[in-house]
Design a protein around this motif. Structure first.
Motif, PDB file in Angstrom:
ATOM      1  N   ASN A  34     102.526 -39.976  13.435  1.00  0.00           N
ATOM      2  CA  ASN A  34     101.282 -39.258  13.140  1.00  0.00           C
ATOM      3  C   ASN A  34     100.402 -40.193  12.321  1.00  0.00           C
ATOM      4  N   ARG A  35      99.249 -40.582  12.883  1.00  0.00           N
ATOM      5  CA  ARG A  35      98.371 -41.527  12.205  1.00  0.00           C
ATOM      6  C   ARG A  35      96.917 -41.039  12.251  1.00  0.00           C
ATOM      7  N   PHE A  36      96.223 -41.276  11.167  1.00  0.00           N
ATOM      8  CA  PHE A  36      94.819 -40.900  11.016  1.00  0.00           C
ATOM      9  C   PHE A  36      94.013 -42.189  10.859  1.00  0.00           C
ATOM     10  N   ALA A  61      93.338 -41.513   4.916  1.00  0.00           N
ATOM     11  CA  ALA A  61      93.564 -42.070   6.251  1.00  0.00           C
ATOM     12  C   ALA A  61      94.666 -43.122   6.209  1.00  0.00           C
ATOM     13  N   VAL A 158      94.497 -37.882  19.931  1.00  0.00           N
ATOM     14  CA  VAL A 158      93.412 -36.903  19.792  1.00  0.00           C
ATOM     15  C   VAL A 158      92.161 -37.645  19.336  1.00  0.00           C
ATOM     16  N   GLU A 168      86.250 -36.145  10.408  1.00  0.00           N
ATOM     17  CA  GLU A 168      87.329 -36.493   9.467  1.00  0.00           C
ATOM     18  C   GLU A 168      87.865 -35.267   8.742  1.00  0.00           C
ATOM     19  N   ILE A 171      90.209 -33.543  11.214  1.00  0.00           N
ATOM     20  CA  ILE A 171      91.482 -34.258  11.370  1.00  0.00           C
ATOM     21  C   ILE A 171      92.373 -34.077  10.144  1.00  0.00           C
ATOM     22  N   ALA A 172      91.788 -34.240   8.954  1.00  0.00           N
ATOM     23  CA  ALA A 172      92.570 -34.106   7.719  1.00  0.00           C
ATOM     24  C   ALA A 172      93.203 -32.721   7.606  1.00  0.00           C
ATOM     25  N   TYR A 174      93.948 -30.589  10.188  1.00  0.00           N
ATOM     26  CA  TYR A 174      94.809 -30.128  11.283  1.00  0.00           C
ATOM     27  C   TYR A 174      95.758 -31.178  11.863  1.00  0.00           C
ATOM     28  N   ARG A 175      95.758 -32.374  11.357  1.00  0.00           N
ATOM     29  CA  ARG A 175      96.549 -33.435  11.978  1.00  0.00           C
ATOM     30  C   ARG A 175      98.047 -33.148  12.019  1.00  0.00           C
ATOM     31  N   HIS A 176      98.523 -32.304  11.111  1.00  0.00           N
ATOM     32  CA  HIS A 176      99.966 -32.038  11.058  1.00  0.00           C
ATOM     33  C   HIS A 176     100.463 -31.192  12.225  1.00  0.00           C
ATOM     34  N   TRP A 182      95.289 -39.642  15.569  1.00  0.00           N
ATOM     35  CA  TRP A 182      94.071 -38.848  15.398  1.00  0.00           C
ATOM     36  C   TRP A 182      92.954 -39.796  14.965  1.00  0.00           C
TER      37      TRP A 182
END
Length: 243
Positions: A34-36, A61, A158, A168, A171-172, A174-176, A182
Protein backbone atom coordinates in the motif's frame (compact mmCIF):
# COMPACT_ATOMS: atom_id res chain seq x y z
CA UNK A 1 16.44 0.18 -1.41
CA UNK A 2 17.55 3.21 0.56
CA UNK A 3 17.04 6.69 -0.85
CA UNK A 4 18.28 10.12 0.03
CA UNK A 5 15.91 12.99 0.67
CA UNK A 6 16.14 16.70 -0.03
CA UNK A 7 14.22 18.93 2.37
CA UNK A 8 12.56 21.90 0.71
CA UNK A 9 10.56 24.23 2.97
CA UNK A 10 9.99 21.43 5.45
CA UNK A 11 9.01 18.70 2.97
CA UNK A 12 11.23 15.70 2.21
CA UNK A 13 11.48 14.95 -1.50
CA UNK A 14 12.86 11.65 -2.75
CA UNK A 15 16.12 12.25 -4.59
CA UNK A 16 15.72 9.72 -7.40
CA UNK A 17 15.67 9.53 -11.18
CA UNK A 18 12.39 8.72 -12.87
CA UNK A 19 13.62 5.23 -13.79
CA UNK A 20 14.73 4.53 -10.20
CA UNK A 21 11.38 5.67 -8.88
CA UNK A 22 9.39 3.59 -11.36
CA UNK A 23 11.46 0.53 -10.51
CA UNK A 24 10.63 1.00 -6.82
CA UNK A 25 6.90 1.41 -7.50
CA UNK A 26 6.89 -1.66 -9.74
CA UNK A 27 8.52 -3.66 -6.92
CA UNK A 28 5.82 -2.37 -4.57
CA UNK A 29 3.15 -3.52 -7.03
CA UNK A 30 4.63 -7.01 -7.24
CA UNK A 31 4.62 -7.20 -3.44
CA UNK A 32 1.07 -5.78 -3.14
CA UNK A 33 2.24 -2.89 -0.99
CA UNK A 34 0.00 0.00 0.00
CA UNK A 35 1.72 3.18 -1.20
CA UNK A 36 0.66 6.82 -1.42
CA UNK A 37 2.44 8.89 -4.10
CA UNK A 38 2.40 12.68 -4.35
CA UNK A 39 4.08 14.41 -7.28
CA UNK A 40 4.34 17.96 -5.99
CA UNK A 41 4.91 21.31 -7.65
CA UNK A 42 5.54 24.69 -5.97
CA UNK A 43 1.81 25.44 -5.86
CA UNK A 44 1.15 22.33 -3.77
CA UNK A 45 4.00 23.13 -1.36
CA UNK A 46 2.92 26.74 -0.90
CA UNK A 47 -0.67 25.63 -0.29
CA UNK A 48 0.54 23.06 2.25
CA UNK A 49 2.51 25.72 4.12
CA UNK A 50 -0.67 27.72 4.64
CA UNK A 51 -2.86 24.71 5.47
CA UNK A 52 -1.52 22.55 8.34
CA UNK A 53 -3.99 19.70 7.75
CA UNK A 54 -2.95 19.42 4.13
CA UNK A 55 0.72 19.68 5.10
CA UNK A 56 0.21 16.70 7.40
CA UNK A 57 -1.27 14.73 4.51
CA UNK A 58 1.64 15.62 2.20
CA UNK A 59 4.12 14.49 4.84
CA UNK A 60 2.18 11.24 5.29
CA UNK A 61 2.82 10.21 1.67
CA UNK A 62 5.15 7.26 1.18
CA UNK A 63 6.74 8.97 -1.81
CA UNK A 64 6.96 12.71 -2.41
CA UNK A 65 8.60 13.42 -5.75
CA UNK A 66 9.28 16.69 -7.61
CA UNK A 67 6.78 17.22 -10.39
CA UNK A 68 7.43 20.92 -10.98
CA UNK A 69 10.75 22.19 -12.32
CA UNK A 70 10.50 24.88 -9.63
CA UNK A 71 11.05 22.20 -6.98
CA UNK A 72 14.20 20.99 -8.74
CA UNK A 73 15.48 24.56 -9.16
CA UNK A 74 14.83 25.33 -5.48
CA UNK A 75 16.78 22.22 -4.46
CA UNK A 76 19.90 23.80 -5.98
CA UNK A 77 19.94 26.14 -2.99
CA UNK A 78 20.72 23.09 -0.84
CA UNK A 79 23.93 21.06 -0.59
CA UNK A 80 22.31 18.05 -2.29
CA UNK A 81 20.17 19.11 -5.28
CA UNK A 82 17.47 16.84 -6.64
CA UNK A 83 18.60 14.67 -9.55
CA UNK A 84 15.68 15.34 -11.88
CA UNK A 85 12.02 16.10 -12.24
CA UNK A 86 9.57 13.19 -11.94
CA UNK A 87 6.30 14.28 -13.51
CA UNK A 88 2.95 12.89 -12.48
CA UNK A 89 1.89 12.42 -16.09
CA UNK A 90 5.02 10.42 -16.95
CA UNK A 91 4.58 8.18 -13.91
CA UNK A 92 0.90 7.72 -14.80
CA UNK A 93 1.62 6.65 -18.39
CA UNK A 94 4.57 4.44 -17.44
CA UNK A 95 2.54 2.65 -14.77
CA UNK A 96 -0.25 2.08 -17.27
CA UNK A 97 2.25 0.44 -19.60
CA UNK A 98 3.47 -1.77 -16.74
CA UNK A 99 -0.12 -2.58 -15.74
CA UNK A 100 -0.89 -3.53 -19.34
CA UNK A 101 2.02 -6.00 -19.40
CA UNK A 102 1.13 -7.49 -15.99
CA UNK A 103 -2.69 -7.46 -16.39
CA UNK A 104 -3.00 -5.37 -13.24
CA UNK A 105 -6.31 -4.26 -11.78
CA UNK A 106 -6.82 -0.49 -11.90
CA UNK A 107 -9.45 2.01 -10.79
CA UNK A 108 -9.75 5.53 -12.22
CA UNK A 109 -11.41 8.40 -10.37
CA UNK A 110 -11.69 11.95 -11.65
CA UNK A 111 -12.24 14.19 -14.64
CA UNK A 112 -15.44 15.38 -16.25
CA UNK A 113 -17.92 12.66 -17.29
CA UNK A 114 -17.01 13.09 -20.98
CA UNK A 115 -13.29 13.03 -20.18
CA UNK A 116 -13.32 9.84 -18.11
CA UNK A 117 -15.28 8.11 -20.88
CA UNK A 118 -12.59 9.10 -23.38
CA UNK A 119 -9.89 7.90 -21.00
CA UNK A 120 -11.58 4.52 -20.55
CA UNK A 121 -12.08 4.12 -24.31
CA UNK A 122 -8.42 4.95 -24.97
CA UNK A 123 -7.18 2.59 -22.25
CA UNK A 124 -9.25 -0.29 -23.69
CA UNK A 125 -7.81 0.47 -27.12
CA UNK A 126 -4.16 1.15 -26.23
CA UNK A 127 -3.72 -0.97 -23.09
CA UNK A 128 -6.10 -3.93 -23.44
CA UNK A 129 -4.07 -5.86 -20.86
CA UNK A 130 -5.12 -3.52 -18.04
CA UNK A 131 -7.96 -4.92 -15.99
CA UNK A 132 -9.86 -1.66 -15.51
CA UNK A 133 -12.16 -2.86 -12.74
CA UNK A 134 -13.94 0.44 -12.20
CA UNK A 135 -14.04 4.16 -12.84
CA UNK A 136 -15.98 7.26 -11.85
CA UNK A 137 -15.89 10.90 -12.86
CA UNK A 138 -14.71 13.51 -10.38
CA UNK A 139 -18.13 15.08 -9.85
CA UNK A 140 -19.37 13.12 -6.87
CA UNK A 141 -20.86 14.18 -3.56
CA UNK A 142 -20.85 10.83 -1.84
CA UNK A 143 -17.46 9.13 -1.50
CA UNK A 144 -18.86 6.09 0.28
CA UNK A 145 -20.37 4.41 -2.79
CA UNK A 146 -17.03 4.80 -4.59
CA UNK A 147 -15.14 3.40 -1.62
CA UNK A 148 -17.55 0.48 -1.33
CA UNK A 149 -16.75 -0.30 -4.96
CA UNK A 150 -13.00 -0.07 -4.38
CA UNK A 151 -13.29 -2.29 -1.29
CA UNK A 152 -15.13 -4.91 -3.32
CA UNK A 153 -12.97 -4.73 -6.46
CA UNK A 154 -9.57 -4.47 -4.69
CA UNK A 155 -7.62 -2.71 -7.46
CA UNK A 156 -3.83 -2.75 -7.44
CA UNK A 157 -3.55 0.83 -8.75
CA UNK A 158 -5.87 3.74 -7.95
CA UNK A 159 -5.42 6.95 -9.93
CA UNK A 160 -7.28 9.94 -8.49
CA UNK A 161 -7.52 12.97 -10.78
CA UNK A 162 -9.59 15.49 -8.85
CA UNK A 163 -6.87 18.10 -8.34
CA UNK A 164 -5.18 19.10 -5.12
CA UNK A 165 -6.01 19.20 -2.25
CA UNK A 166 -9.09 17.06 -2.86
CA UNK A 167 -7.28 14.09 -4.39
CA UNK A 168 -4.71 13.83 -1.58
CA UNK A 169 -7.39 14.24 1.09
CA UNK A 170 -9.39 11.44 -0.51
CA UNK A 171 -6.39 9.10 -0.70
CA UNK A 172 -5.24 9.80 2.87
CA UNK A 173 -8.72 9.05 4.16
CA UNK A 174 -9.45 5.88 2.19
CA UNK A 175 -6.17 4.28 1.13
CA UNK A 176 -6.43 1.57 3.79
CA UNK A 177 -9.37 -0.03 1.94
CA UNK A 178 -7.11 -1.57 -0.74
CA UNK A 179 -3.41 -2.58 -0.72
CA UNK A 180 -2.77 -0.53 -3.85
CA UNK A 181 -0.59 2.18 -5.32
CA UNK A 182 -2.67 5.32 -4.68
CA UNK A 183 -1.66 8.35 -6.68
CA UNK A 184 -3.09 11.81 -7.27
CA UNK A 185 -2.56 12.80 -10.89
CA UNK A 186 -4.24 16.22 -11.21
CA UNK A 187 -5.12 16.99 -14.82
CA UNK A 188 -3.53 13.88 -16.34
CA UNK A 189 -6.85 12.43 -17.52
CA UNK A 190 -7.49 15.61 -19.52
CA UNK A 191 -4.09 15.33 -21.19
CA UNK A 192 -4.43 11.60 -21.84
CA UNK A 193 -7.91 12.07 -23.28
CA UNK A 194 -6.64 14.83 -25.55
CA UNK A 195 -8.93 17.53 -24.18
CA UNK A 196 -5.88 19.44 -22.88
CA UNK A 197 -2.67 19.55 -24.89
CA UNK A 198 0.61 18.80 -23.18
CA UNK A 199 3.58 20.99 -24.05
CA UNK A 200 5.55 19.79 -27.12
CA UNK A 201 8.75 17.86 -26.47
CA UNK A 202 10.99 20.92 -26.98
CA UNK A 203 9.27 22.75 -24.08
CA UNK A 204 9.44 19.63 -21.90
CA UNK A 205 13.15 19.07 -22.56
CA UNK A 206 13.97 22.68 -21.72
CA UNK A 207 11.86 22.59 -18.54
CA UNK A 208 9.53 25.38 -19.63
CA UNK A 209 6.23 23.50 -19.76
CA UNK A 210 4.92 26.07 -17.28
CA UNK A 211 5.57 28.83 -19.83
CA UNK A 212 3.85 26.89 -22.60
CA UNK A 213 0.79 26.40 -20.39
CA UNK A 214 0.81 30.09 -19.47
CA UNK A 215 1.02 31.19 -23.11
CA UNK A 216 -1.74 28.72 -24.02
CA UNK A 217 -3.94 29.92 -21.16
CA UNK A 218 -3.02 33.43 -19.85
CA UNK A 219 -5.58 33.05 -17.06
CA UNK A 220 -3.06 30.76 -15.36
CA UNK A 221 -1.03 33.82 -14.35
CA UNK A 222 -2.84 33.84 -11.00
CA UNK A 223 -1.52 30.35 -10.35
CA UNK A 224 1.91 30.86 -11.90
CA UNK A 225 2.65 33.89 -9.72
CA UNK A 226 3.26 31.47 -6.86
CA UNK A 227 6.50 30.26 -8.50
CA UNK A 228 8.71 33.33 -7.82
CA UNK A 229 7.27 33.55 -4.29
CA UNK A 230 8.11 29.89 -3.71
CA UNK A 231 11.66 30.36 -5.03
CA UNK A 232 12.23 33.33 -2.74
CA UNK A 233 10.93 31.43 0.29
CA UNK A 234 13.12 28.42 -0.51
CA UNK A 235 16.18 30.67 -0.94
CA UNK A 236 15.55 32.46 2.37
CA UNK A 237 14.93 29.18 4.22
CA UNK A 238 18.21 27.73 2.97
CA UNK A 239 20.14 30.86 3.94
CA UNK A 240 18.73 30.52 7.46
CA UNK A 241 19.98 26.94 7.66
CA UNK A 242 23.46 28.02 6.61
CA UNK A 243 23.76 30.50 9.47
Amino acid sequence: MKYNFVNILGFNFLNVTKSQFLKQVEEDLLQHQNRFIITANPEIIMFARKNPNYAKIVRSADYLVPDGIGIVKASKFTKTPLTERVTGYDVFTELMQWANEHHSKAYFLGGKPAVIKKVVHKVHHEHPGINLVGYHDGYFKDSLSIIDEIKELQPEIVFVATGFPKQEEFIAKYRHFAPAIWMGIGGSFDVYAGTVKRAPEFWQKHNVEWLYRLLSDPKRIKRQIVLPIFMMEAFKANKKKEK
